[in-house]
Motif scaffolding. Structure first.
Motif, PDB file in Angstrom:
ATOM      1  N   HIS A  65       0.787  -1.358   0.028  1.00  0.00           N
ATOM      2  CA  HIS A  65      -0.174  -0.014   0.107  1.00  0.00           C
ATOM      3  C   HIS A  65       0.928   1.292  -0.160  1.00  0.00           C
ATOM      4  N   HIS A 113      -4.447  -2.230   7.025  1.00  0.00           N
ATOM      5  CA  HIS A 113      -4.986  -3.272   6.027  1.00  0.00           C
ATOM      6  C   HIS A 113      -5.090  -4.687   6.633  1.00  0.00           C
ATOM      7  N   HIS A 127     -13.301  -2.156   8.640  1.00  0.00           N
ATOM      8  CA  HIS A 127     -12.491  -1.128   8.148  1.00  0.00           C
ATOM      9  C   HIS A 127     -12.299  -0.001   8.929  1.00  0.00           C
ATOM     10  N   GLU A 142     -10.148  -5.556  -0.434  1.00  0.00           N
ATOM     11  CA  GLU A 142     -10.217  -4.847   0.804  1.00  0.00           C
ATOM     12  C   GLU A 142      -9.348  -3.585   1.060  1.00  0.00           C
ATOM     13  N   ALA A 143      -9.636  -2.680   1.601  1.00  0.00           N
ATOM     14  CA  ALA A 143      -8.890  -1.259   1.665  1.00  0.00           C
ATOM     15  C   ALA A 143      -9.403  -0.675   3.147  1.00  0.00           C
ATOM     16  N   VAL A 144      -8.483   0.036   3.436  1.00  0.00           N
ATOM     17  CA  VAL A 144      -8.851   0.960   4.678  1.00  0.00           C
ATOM     18  C   VAL A 144      -9.736   2.050   4.572  1.00  0.00           C
TER      19      VAL A 144
END
Length: 399
Positions: free
Chosen positions: A188, A357, A366, A394-396
């Motif tokens: 990331h 993450h 999240h 998936e992502a913050v």
């Protein structure tokens, strides 16, 4: 029951949710018995037995020595923060800094490598990769679960470098995709000032601040901000790029006079000792910096300004004149403090981002920071639930 467990529907989803529930219970708790885990997670003893076996086999938890008790003691289990690791990398123009940490954010090792000026995008990429690989080389036991890089650039939500004046060869580079091929884990990417803000909020000078501005002051100037306890990136990741406004002079002579001084430490030492010429040079620098900060302060009215970067080593010699100028030009000037993390803030912020993450993939959340799943450290999709690899997409939140 806490509402986490399901009794029907997709068995794969059910298995994933049950595993998340057990991990959440153990993540920030002392060792627990199976009965206690089931009670807190809202799961049956039979379900907990199955999940515990899978998590133990995958290396995420382990059984601990029994407490002294009469008769046969109950088995207890703990989350293994050493079960995976994360790597944070600060990509500077002249130096690359790497930090290796466990899942509690405890720093295990760090290293710095000089970066050669010039060269192609590929050559710089390889130099950064080698810096990380060198730190990992003597640690065969380390299994990376995530990697994050901080860069002096505007970065989009997917890790693509939109614009970097200091590293123009990386403009348009999908850095997250490139770095994800390095060590067998997702990568990331974030702006360096944003990561410094993340680190200061995690365990630095801004731990108690909800809204604050992070300044990087050194060979280059940059700013990031956190609003409502979350990074504010803006529509395309360009929030805080106040230095782009030429009228403010962040790339002008007054800044360069200090930024490129032959001996910056000596200059600030002389200013601290009262040397008139040094005091004047530092004051001109502080005035220009304060003008840029004021534009942000008058817009968001933050609690705090944190001065970071290499020049933060000057302490109040740089902070005091910035305070003076902000008091003069701001309607409600915030507190101004010096970073507690200094030049390590960006790499520590990268560690924090990688942890967020990774926790999102482990716990299906999240909002890991607010959920308390990332303890303060001592020193911030796809292969299936059994392996506990990040799931695709998936992502913050906020990225």
């Amino acid at each position: 029951m806490n509402g986490t467990a399901l009794t029907g529907g997709d068995p794969t989803l059910l298995r994933r949710l049950n595993t998340e529930a057990v991990l959440r219970v153990l993540r920030t708790s002392e060792p627990m018995t199976l009965t206690r885990i089931g009670k807190v997670a809202g799961l049956s003893r039979q379900t907990v037995d199955v999940v515990i076996e899978e998590l133990t086999e995958a290396g995420w938890i382990e059984e601990v020595a029994p407490e002294k008790a009469v008769g046969r003691p109950a088995r207890r289990y703990r989350f293994r923060s050493e079960g995976r690791h994360v790597l944070g990398i600060d990509v500077g123009v002249t130096k690359t800094s790497c930090v290796l940490a466990d899942l509690d954010g405890t720093v295990l090792a760090s290293a710095h490598a000089d970066a050669a000026a010039g060269g192609t995008a590929g050559e710089r990429l390889e130099a950064v990769r080698l810096a990380g690989a060198s730190l990992l080389a003597d640690r065969p036991e380390v299994e990376l679960g995530g990697l994050a890089l901080g860069v002096p650039a505007i970065v989009d939500a997917h890790g693509l470098v939109r614009l970097s004046t200091p590293l123009p060869e990386w403009n348009g580079l999908d850095l997250a995709a490139e770095a994800s091929t390095w060590f067998g884990c997702p990568a990331h990417v974030e702006n360096d000032a944003n990561l410094a803000a993340l680190a200061e909020h995690w365990h630095g000078a801004a731990r108690d601040a909800t809204d604050f501005i992070q300044l990087i002051a050194g060979r280059r100037s940059g700013a990031g901000m956190m609003l409502g306890g979350r990074l504010h990136r803006g529509r395309g990741g360009a929030a805080g790029e106040i230095g782009a406004l030429e009228v403010l002079g962040w790339e002008g002579q007054a800044i360069d006079d200090v930024r490129y001084a032959s001996d910056p430490a000596g200059l600030f030492a002389d200013a601290g000792a009262g040397d008139a010429e040094a005091v004047a040079r530092v004051d001109r620098y502080a005035q220009v910096v304060a003008q840029g900060l004021a534009a942000m302060i008058l817009t968001v009215n933050p609690d705090l300004v944190v001065i970071g970067g290499g020049l933060s080593r000057a302490g109040d010699t740089i902070a005091d004149p910035i305070r003076k100028h902000l008091d003069r030009i701001c309607l409600d000037p915030p507190e101004v403090v010096v970073s507690l993390l200094g030049t390590e803030a960006v790499s520590l912020g990268a560690v924090r981002l990688a942890l967020e993450h990774l926790n999102a993939s482990l716990f299906g959340s999240h909002s890991t920071a607010s959920a308390g799943l990332l303890p303060h450290p001592v020193s911030p999709g796809g292969a299936g639930i059994g392996a506990l690899r990040p799931w695709p997409g998936e992502a913050v939140a906020g990225r």
